[in-house]
Design an enzyme around this catalytic site. Structure first.
Site, mmCIF file in Angstrom:
data_model
loop_
_atom_site.group_PDB
_atom_site.id
_atom_site.type_symbol
_atom_site.label_atom_id
_atom_site.label_comp_id
_atom_site.label_asym_id
_atom_site.label_seq_id
_atom_site.Cartn_x
_atom_site.Cartn_y
_atom_site.Cartn_z
ATOM 1 C CG HIS A 102 5.158 -21.997 6.273
ATOM 2 N ND1 HIS A 102 3.881 -22.372 6.627
ATOM 3 C CD2 HIS A 102 5.925 -23.105 6.415
ATOM 4 C CE1 HIS A 102 3.884 -23.650 6.991
ATOM 5 N NE2 HIS A 102 5.106 -24.121 6.859
ATOM 6 N NE ARG B 166 7.987 -29.421 4.910
ATOM 7 C CZ ARG B 166 9.170 -29.366 5.508
ATOM 8 N NH1 ARG B 166 10.238 -29.831 4.888
ATOM 9 N NH2 ARG B 166 9.293 -28.852 6.719
ATOM 10 C CG ASN C 142 7.091 -36.754 14.693
ATOM 11 O OD1 ASN C 142 7.348 -36.530 13.512
ATOM 12 N ND2 ASN C 142 5.860 -36.934 15.124
ATOM 13 N NE ARG D 114 14.193 -26.719 11.400
ATOM 14 C CZ ARG D 114 13.643 -25.883 12.292
ATOM 15 N NH1 ARG D 114 12.564 -26.217 12.932
ATOM 16 N NH2 ARG D 114 14.204 -24.712 12.501
#
Length: 479
Positions: A450, A390, A59, A420
């Site tokens: 999204h 994703r 992270n 990302r």
């Protein structure tokens, strides 16, 4: 009756005041502090504590690659306070410097003082160079000569050999030297880059004396131990690992590009060598070498993170799968399946009766996979339309969409290329879908797509019927 009771008028809060707002970057650091607290909690199973420690490191990598790099860019162009918190980029960077250093110091303190000793007590050992016995050292030397040395390219630094390009988040070593290289020039410094193809953890052979089934050595320790093999005839004055984090935020002007995929491919290549934003280095690296690196990467002292351990903690995540110890992991959880879909029920028939709510991860993701697979195989299905943000590697969803397109069904996929750090994977899956005959679009200009939606158009009794899946989660079995 008496007169009504009088109430003093309440002051209306002024929500324009910055006191009411949290800075998003500092809030992200606080979130990671809470993740670290799970690792610090002794009631968390031991290998899960390791896992949470690695998650914090991953992270933080993304935090510096995107958030910190963005703040540095804003500072360079002289931007003032823009958020509701009214903090300037300089103020935020100062606060990040203080809090991030504290967080990283706590990570390594926990790793060295609590986690490694606790793992050692469970027979999971990281063997330091000072602890190698003669047999282990000989075995590791052979491993170095056979598996490591052939792929290393040490570079002595002189006017003919300028400082090499350093890949984002790669493992590197700066070596202090004293001697004359093969071409007769004095040399005082060199760089050794460790290719990503090399595993960062080496499991020792159990055939060695005093070696357990879960004994590991860091690649960095092996390179440190045998770095002199790379510089014959020179004296090694020191070898120190370091890692550079670079700006990895991709920028594409949607109004100026004709082909978003091609533009992103170019940005992905450039991002590997974006502006440096953080330097992690071995805690015992001399000040002159660390300052030399800071100057090269145009960084300040606040961007330097001295670490007592591997510069890339998240590579320890491999231990979780290498060590087969269910007793120090969370107990396996088997997600359920709604009664309407149990026992191999026809998913289309079940949806025709009632809407079905799936609550992941407590309920299985398999019905979603089955829905798309069934749609691909069902001759009554005319079209499949889906958004992909994703998907993960070896995606069953993508396999089903490819199969459907190859069978002549109308398959339309909106792929968000700018998910990302999944940009390269999404470009690859978009190409694969197009090659199979699917229609692929890249969202809407100026927006990031999204949402997660799928629609299946099926011919039933002479009419077209639509079946829809709406989700807050990705079409990704792992997440």
């Amino acid at each position: 009756m008496g007169s009504p009771r009088q109430h003093a008028p309440m002051d209306t809060p002024n929500f324009n005041l910055s006191d009411y707002y949290l800075n998003r970057e500092l809030s992200t650091l606080e979130f990671n502090r809470r993740v670290l607290e799970v690792a610090l909690d002794p009631t968390t199973p031991l290998l899960e504590r390791l896992k949470f420690l690695c998650i914090v490191s991953t992270n933080l990598d993304e935090f510096f690659e995107v958030r910190v790099s963005g703040l540095k860019q804003r500072q360079e162009v002289g931007s003032g306070a823009t958020g509701q918190d009214m903090m300037t980029p300089r103020q935020v960077l100062d606060a990040i410097g203080e809090q991030a250093h504290e967080l990283v110091d706590r990570q390594y303190q926990f790793l060295n003082e609590e986690l490694i000793p606790a793992l050692d007590a469970e027979g999971i050992r990281f063997i330091r160079r000072s602890q190698w016995n003669e047999s282990q050292r000989e075995w590791l030397h052979q491993h170095f000569m056979n598996e490591v040395e052939p792929v290393l390219s040490p570079i002595s630094l002189d006017p003919a050999r300028p400082f090499p390009k350093i890949l984002n988040k790669s493992l590197n070593f700066i070596v202090g030297l004293d001697g004359i290289h093969a071409f007769g020039r004095p040399v005082s410094r060199a760089i050794v880059q460790a290719p990503r193809s090399l595993p960062r953890l080496i499991q020792l052979s159990q055939s060695l004396p005093d070696t357990g089934p879960n004994d590991f050595v860091f690649l960095s320790s092996i390179i440190h131990a045998f770095v002199d093999e790379l510089f014959t005839g020179m004296d090694i004055e020191g070898c120190y690992q370091f890692r550079v984090t670079r700006n990895s935020d991709l920028y594409v002007d949607n109004e100026e590009v004709d082909d978003l995929m091609r533009a992103l491919e170019g940005e992905l290549i450039a991002s590997r060598y974006g502006a440096a934003v953080r330097l992690e280095i071995a805690h015992d690296c001399p000040p002159d070498l660390s300052q030399y690196l800071l100057d090269l990467f145009r960084l300040e002292e606040e961007d330097l993170y001295r670490v007592n351990g591997p510069v890339n903690v998240n590579r320890l995540m491999a231990i979780y799968n290498l060590v087969q110890r269910d007793d120090i992991k969370y107990r396996p959880f088997t997600p359920g399946v709604p009664p309407a879909l149990a026992g191999g029920a026809d998913v289309f028939e079940a949806i025709r009766k009632n809407d079905i709510l799936l609550h992941h991860p407590y309920e299985s993701f398999s019905p979603v996979l089955e829905l798309i697979k069934r749609a691909a195989d069902d001759s009554a299905v005319q079209a499949i339309k889906i958004t992909l943000y994703r998907t993960g590697a070896d995606s069953a969803i993508v396999d089903s969409l490819v199969a459907a397109a190859q069978k002549g069904k109308e398959v339309t996929v909106s792929v968000e290329l700018r998910a990302r750090f999944d940009e390269a994977a999404n470009i690859e899956l978009a190409n694969r879908l197009q090659q199979a005959g699917a229609h692929v679009v890249y969202g809407v200009v100026g927006f990031k797509t999204h949402c997660k939606m799928a629609m299946i158009v099926r011919r039933e009794s002479g009419q077209l019927k639509r079946y829809v899946h709406l989700s807050t989660g990705n079409y990704h079995s792992g997440t």
